[in-house]
Enzyme design. Sequence first.
Site, PDB file in Angstrom:
ATOM      1  N   LYS A  75      33.524  91.835   5.894  1.00 17.20           N
ATOM      2  CA  LYS A  75      32.317  91.087   6.233  1.00 17.20           C
ATOM      3  C   LYS A  75      31.377  91.028   5.035  1.00 17.20           C
ATOM      4  O   LYS A  75      31.240  92.013   4.291  1.00 17.20           O
ATOM      5  CB  LYS A  75      31.615  91.738   7.424  1.00 17.20           C
ATOM      6  CG  LYS A  75      32.478  91.803   8.685  1.00 17.20           C
ATOM      7  CD  LYS A  75      32.781  90.421   9.240  1.00 17.20           C
ATOM      8  CE  LYS A  75      33.519  90.497  10.554  1.00 17.20           C
ATOM      9  NZ  LYS A  75      33.756  89.171  11.144  1.00 17.20           N
ATOM     10  N   HIS A  89      41.269  82.394  15.223  1.00 15.58           N
ATOM     11  CA  HIS A  89      40.390  83.512  15.569  1.00 15.58           C
ATOM     12  C   HIS A  89      40.895  84.082  16.887  1.00 15.58           C
ATOM     13  O   HIS A  89      41.357  83.348  17.756  1.00 15.58           O
ATOM     14  CB  HIS A  89      38.957  83.005  15.730  1.00 15.58           C
ATOM     15  CG  HIS A  89      37.988  84.064  16.140  1.00 15.58           C
ATOM     16  ND1 HIS A  89      37.548  84.210  17.438  1.00 15.58           N
ATOM     17  CD2 HIS A  89      37.380  85.027  15.427  1.00 15.58           C
ATOM     18  CE1 HIS A  89      36.696  85.219  17.484  1.00 15.58           C
ATOM     19  NE2 HIS A  89      36.573  85.732  16.284  1.00 15.58           N
TER      20      HIS A  89
HETATM   21 MG   LIG Z   1      34.998  85.458  11.874  1.00 11.27          MG
END
Ligand SMILES: [Mg+2]
Length: 369
Positions: A173, A304
């Site tokens: 991230k 996803h």
């Molecule tokens: Mg994502």
Amino acid sequence: MKITAIKTFILHVPVTREGISDSTHSLTHWGAPGVIVETDAGITGYGYSGTHAHLPSDRLITECIDTCYAPILIGRDPLEVTALFKEMDRFPPMQWVGRGGIAQLAIGAIDVALWDIKAKAANQPLWQHMGGTARKIRAYNTDGGWLNFSLETLVSDCRASVEEKGFTGVKIKVGSPNLRTDITRLEAVRKAIGPDITLAIDANGKMDLPSAIRLGNLAADLDIFWFEEPLWYDDVASHARLAEAISIPIALGEQLYLPHNFATFFDAHALHYAQPDVARLGGVTPWIQVAEMAWSRGLPVVSHVGDMMQTHIHTAIGHPSCTMLEYIPWLRECFTEPATAEDGYFLVPQEPGAGTTLRPDAIARFGVA
Ligand SMILES: [Mg+2]
């Protein structure tokens, strides 16, 4: 075959860490508001969405299923899944207030359950029912690059993903308050995992265009596989400008509700890796539509996994546009055949259906009222 009953459930399952954060979200549990579709043939279908385990909004999804779509489905043939999808998607009172959001998450749970029934009726895993052949799909690990991890934890976790668990790809991230922090973390991870491991980054829609361009340029020498959701989810024009401005490919789609949204991004050349999610997009039916669009444009589909891979491993094997899938093991204890990665690749599911059959004790263990 006829649908005889529609029953809803909500599961809240602890994530595998103490609690995780990206630039935009923090959570301790994963939510699965879902539906059980019973038939007069004795075949039962299971489908669910994926949420951040917020009970009030999860209840909106199950209430939408119970009160708005169940009346359409009772007495109908579940094998007519694409026709039923269209009927739900275009049901006038709901398209007036829906066409996205809760309505699409509700339809997605139902559509997956109907495909589960359709594949079970054919006595085939969904991937086979879609026309796929048993093949290996590469797994990349998402459950290790969280933004709330210290630099030391981040690096040791990514190293363990590669050296101990056998993954050949990881995603971390970004979107820290200070952009230099992201670069420091990226450089440390790349150094730890070496040049041959796929390294992707994900900003979860947090950044603005100039910051994303700057990050893309500063990371240009780190061989970043893709830059996921760099900007606000619906901003097609800025994604198109970013795609022109940096050398890192753009990935997105987990926040898009409709195939038409993907078409707009495709036409604007604003993404390179399409990430549709059956849990948000309205199920397997529109997922196939997006995969076909991407395939016709030479763009890979790397879903996803709001469903924690259970259905997406089937759609990935079943559609030629897919070669890789993310791995997040948060719902493994809920299913009779949990999606499993070994030595960096997913095992090919063997049970008939869409991978969504709940274990008998799942609702007793994780169900919330
Ligand atoms: Mg994502």
